[in-house]
Scaffold this motif. Structure first.
Motif, PDB file in Angstrom:
ATOM      1  N   GLU A  77       0.910  -1.181  -0.083  1.00 23.52           N
ATOM      2  CA  GLU A  77      -0.026   0.122   0.058  1.00 23.52           C
ATOM      3  C   GLU A  77       0.800   1.132  -0.069  1.00 23.52           C
ATOM      4  N   GLU A  90     -10.167  -1.277  -7.303  1.00 16.42           N
ATOM      5  CA  GLU A  90      -9.392  -1.136  -6.128  1.00 16.42           C
ATOM      6  C   GLU A  90      -8.221  -0.146  -6.206  1.00 16.42           C
ATOM      7  N   PRO A 126      -4.609   2.694   0.723  1.00 17.30           N
ATOM      8  CA  PRO A 126      -5.000   2.346   2.045  1.00 17.30           C
ATOM      9  C   PRO A 126      -6.671   2.452   1.885  1.00 17.30           C
ATOM     10  N   GLY A 127      -7.111   1.555   2.801  1.00 13.49           N
ATOM     11  CA  GLY A 127      -8.617   1.467   2.621  1.00 13.49           C
ATOM     12  C   GLY A 127      -9.255   0.570   1.492  1.00 13.49           C
ATOM     13  N   ASN A 128      -8.325  -0.098   0.789  1.00 18.04           N
ATOM     14  CA  ASN A 128      -8.769  -0.994  -0.094  1.00 18.04           C
ATOM     15  C   ASN A 128      -9.345  -2.218   0.398  1.00 18.04           C
ATOM     16  N   GLU A 186      -8.100  -6.502   3.647  1.00 20.71           N
ATOM     17  CA  GLU A 186      -8.897  -7.350   4.641  1.00 20.71           C
ATOM     18  C   GLU A 186      -8.893  -8.669   4.288  1.00 20.71           C
TER      19      GLU A 186
END
Length: 188
Positions: free
Chosen positions: A79, A108, A127-129, A133
């Motif tokens: 990232e 993404e 970040p936040g993709n 997770e």
């Protein structure tokens, strides 16, 4: 590890240049304890090249799971502050020998590079993709639940024996079992 399935047009559109045809089975090799060392070597190189532009760097994919057979390709999740701001990192990676091969701005903001010497897939996101997770849930579940690892390995072996026009088609075919495992990890 996307849960979507890609058409030939989408595969071709994502590649910088022409997507390489595979037209063969997939070669899986038994787990190699060298894989984590190869990841660490690449990670050190990437950190040296990008410095504080590295927001996150993780060994992902089957080569990161002890005991799991895999294609002998080290997958790395990177990232950076904004993966769609290619001017902020692509020239430095290219100067270090990395080659941008995939650009998927609508998924993404994904970019993928091949390495200068070791066979790697360097996946770059912001970040936040959603993929970070998904990787963590999936790989954590495989590492902590031997029955899930066996289920996934059996599906990989079954699919690897088939002939695939593109490697992406093989990856897409694993999507259902991956999604089932991730769902069980989320519900645990």
């Amino acid at each position: 590890m996307s849960s979507q399935k890609f058409s030939e047009e989408e595969i071709q559109a994502a590649w910088v240049g022409e997507a390489p045809k595979h037209d063969s089975t997939i070669t899986l090799v038994e787990y190699d304890p060298e894989w984590p060392r190869l990841y660490e070597r690449e990670a050190a190189r990437i950190r040296e090249v990008l410095g504080d532009r590295v927001v996150l760097l993780e060994h992902i994919g089957s080569t990161s799971v002890p005991g799991l057979a895999a294609k002998p390709v080290i997958d790395i999740q990177l990232e950076v502050p904004a993966s769609d701001d290619e001017a902020a990192y692509v020239p430095d990676l290219e100067a270090a020998g990395y080659r941008l091969v995939i650009r998927e701005p609508d998924w993404e903001k994904h970019r993928m590079f091949k390495g200068p010497d070791t066979n790697i897939n360097l996946h770059v996101h912001s970040p936040g993709n959603g993929e970070t997770e998904r990787h963590r849930l999936f790989l954590g579940r495989l590492r902590s639940h031997p029955e899930e690892l066996e289920l996934y390995l059996a599906k990989k072996r079954e699919l690897a024996a088939r002939t695939w026009e593109y490697v992406q088609n093989y990856a897409d075919a694993k999507g259902d079992v991956i999604n089932e495992i991730i769902e069980r990890a989320r519900n645990a």
